[in-house]
Motif scaffolding. Structure first.
Motif: not given
Length: 307
Positions: A2-18
């Motif tokens: 997984i590219k770091s940019a995708t991982l950052h985006k995944f983490t941000r979305i998970l954070y925002l959803l919570n």
């Protein structure tokens, strides 16, 4: 990888959803917290909204979920929800047809509970099924692999070997493994009674039992449904039997002038039909065979005697 940019985006979305599930999100505040620009977080929120999560702007730069919506009511984990947003972005790149399909599917997942149209009543299941055992059984069914099953019954623990697993089915609130043994006889195991499964490398020719499952009201079906049964249904219940097949291979033989029906069905075991007959008493009567009529009257007599 997984590219770091995708991982950052995944983490941000998970954070925002919570954060959204707990209240509102203020872009300027979260930008400082996460170390990203407010424009980046706005794009993330748009991805979340495109995935079907209902957002509303409570104030300038402050967002929350629409009233009545909660992530806790969704049948998904937090990671599943974040991944859903990323898949929505992929669907957009695949064209209008994919976007429409994605929107339809996610609409079913993220709809608030108060907006649900259908309700399905199922018995509450207090027994548990081992995820590892269930996973092995699923693979055995899909790959048509022979299995050995170690199980418990009310009287013993035993191995059943050289089984051909065909389906995992739900009947009367219980999950069952349905398999054929070497004598081509159906064996049914309640999943919570299976203690161990050994999947073999040997494969078998698939057997389609979909029609048999669809015709049976309970787990008491077998390979041969040779017992012919005739029943008389009184007028108060006749309408239901015209609309629904309550018995295996049910067929209306005759409509009588008084509004009653003569129906027939086929079974492998009286237990396959007895519960339904008892359910419709006193508006149903066994015409034949006499053995079934006697079994029913004996059970009723025993009930009345012990009342």
């Amino acid at each position: 990888m997984i590219k770091s940019a995708t991982l950052h985006k995944f983490t941000r979305i998970l954070y925002l959803l919570n954060k959204l599930d707990k209240g509102t999100v203020t872009l300027t505040q979260e930008a400082k917290e996460l170390g990203f620009s407010t424009r980046t977080l706005q794009r993330d929120l748009r991805e979340i909204e495109r995935a079907g999560f209902p957002l509303c702007e409570a104030a300038a730069g402050r967002y929350g979920f629409a009233e009545g919506f909660s992530l806790s009511k969704m049948p998904l984990s937090a990671r599943d929800k974040a991944l859903l947003s990323l898949v929505g972005q992929l669907a957009q790149s695949l064209g209008p047809n994919w976007q429409a399909s994605f929107k339809r599917l996610t609409g079913q997942l993220v709809r608030p509970a108060l907006q649900e149209v259908y309700f399905l009543k199922m018995p509450r299941m207090r027994h548990s099924v081992s995820p590892a055992i269930l996973g092995t059984l699923e693979q055995a069914v899909l790959k048509h692999r022979y299995i050995d099953v170690y199980y418990t019954s009310q009287t013993k623990r035993a191995w059943s070997c050289e089984l051909r697993p065909l389906k995992i089915a739900l009947f009367d609130g219980f999950w069952y493994l349905i398999a054929l043994n070497n004598w081509n006889t159906f064996m049914k195991f309640s999943l919570d009674r299976i203690e161990k499964v050994n999947m073999r490398s040997k494969t078998f020719v698939p057997v389609d039992i979909s029609d048999k499952l669809a015709a049976s009201p309970n787990i008491w079906f077998d390979t041969e449904q040779k017992i012919n049964i005739r029943l008389k249904v009184a007028k108060p219940a006749a309408g239901y039997f015209k609309e629904v097949e309550f018995f295996p291979y049910q067929k209306i033989e005759k409509e009588n002038k008084d509004g009653s029906l003569l129906i027939s069905c086929r079974t492998a075991n009286f237990m396959q039909v007895l519960p339904q007959i008892q359910r419709w008493l006193p508006h149903i009567r066994v015409v034949g065979p006499s053995e079934l009529e006697k079994l029913l009257t004996d059970q009723l007599a025993a009930y009345l005697k012990n009342k």
